[in-house]
Design a protein around this motif. Structure first.
Motif, PDB file in Angstrom:
ATOM      1  N   GLY A  65       0.845  -1.189   0.000  1.00  0.00           N
ATOM      2  CA  GLY A  65       0.000   0.000   0.000  1.00  0.00           C
ATOM      3  C   GLY A  65       0.878   1.235   0.000  1.00  0.00           C
ATOM      4  O   GLY A  65       1.682   1.446  -0.896  1.00  0.00           O
ATOM      5  N   ASP A 153      -3.488  -1.837   4.635  1.00  0.00           N
ATOM      6  CA  ASP A 153      -2.091  -2.077   4.279  1.00  0.00           C
ATOM      7  C   ASP A 153      -1.545  -3.288   5.029  1.00  0.00           C
ATOM      8  O   ASP A 153      -0.667  -3.995   4.535  1.00  0.00           O
ATOM      9  N   SER A 163      -0.342  -3.993  -3.812  1.00  0.00           N
ATOM     10  CA  SER A 163      -1.646  -3.340  -3.836  1.00  0.00           C
ATOM     11  C   SER A 163      -2.698  -4.404  -4.090  1.00  0.00           C
ATOM     12  O   SER A 163      -2.375  -5.555  -4.427  1.00  0.00           O
TER      13      SER A 163
END
Length: 203
Positions: A65, A153, A163
């Protein structure tokens, strides 16, 4: 006087970032790293250089993230298997709920229930939030303004993802035997059982 206030060299900044990340118990954002460095430092560039320097090593610099951390190289994970064994397996309800949130985020509770075909118990949502894998997202601009859920995250870091776009596709899940045909079916008792141990689809 100007030299006194100039930022350290990039090589020195790289060393600083390395020290900060090694000392941190959790992944850090660029802003958090930069706040600990001298004025004028470029933490983002130092991270780029540091990541390149650790390529191919036993420990690599990974982004999850918006946060960065040192992690064991993926191909050496088997060496840490004793330390990374999950002692509290997720229930099937939690696995399915987590998968739906990961693939459909931002998603409301009603949408999760529509996909699963069964009510989502508060215990299932609480368990995933306690692990830090999901969090509340923005409210929908619809009647009642229901909250949405998104993965965190910490979820990306735990599963080695940069991601949510790095999640495996449906074909990969089928080939790995992880796509459960019962994902859209109701449980036999018609309710979640967040305490029942099941195999974690993300192992």
């Amino acid at each position: 006087m100007e030299a006194l206030f100039s930022p350290p060299s990039l090589a020195e900044q790289e060393r600083m970032v390395e020290a900060i990340l090694f000392a941190s118990a959790e992944p850090l954002s660029v802003a958090e790293i930069e706040s600990r460095m001298p004025p004028g430092s470029d933490a983002r560039e130092a991270l780029r250089l540091l990541a390149r320097r650790y390529e191919g090593r036993g420990v690599t610099l990974r982004r999850a993230g918006e946060r960065w951390a040192f992690r064991t190289a993926p191909d050496l994970g088997f060496l840490m298997s004793r330390e990374t064994v999950e002692t509290r397996p997720l229930s099937r309800a939690a696995i399915e709920t987590l998968a739906i949130i990961a693939y459909h985020q931002p998603v409301t509770r009603a949408e999760i229930e529509e996909i699963r075909g069964v009510a989502v118990s508060k215990g299932t949502i609480d368990l995933l939030m306690e692990r830090g894998w999901i969090r509340l997202g923005r409210r929908r601009a619809t009647p009642g303004r229901p909250v949405t859920f998104v993965v965190t995250d910490a979820f990306l870091d735990h599963f080695g993802l940069e991601s949510a776009r790095d999640l495996p596709g449906l074909r990969e899940l089928r080939e790995a035997g992880l796509l459960d045909a019962r994902l859209h079916e109701a449980d036999e008792d018609g309710a979640d059982d967040p305490g029942a141990p099941q195999q974690d689809m993300f192992d």
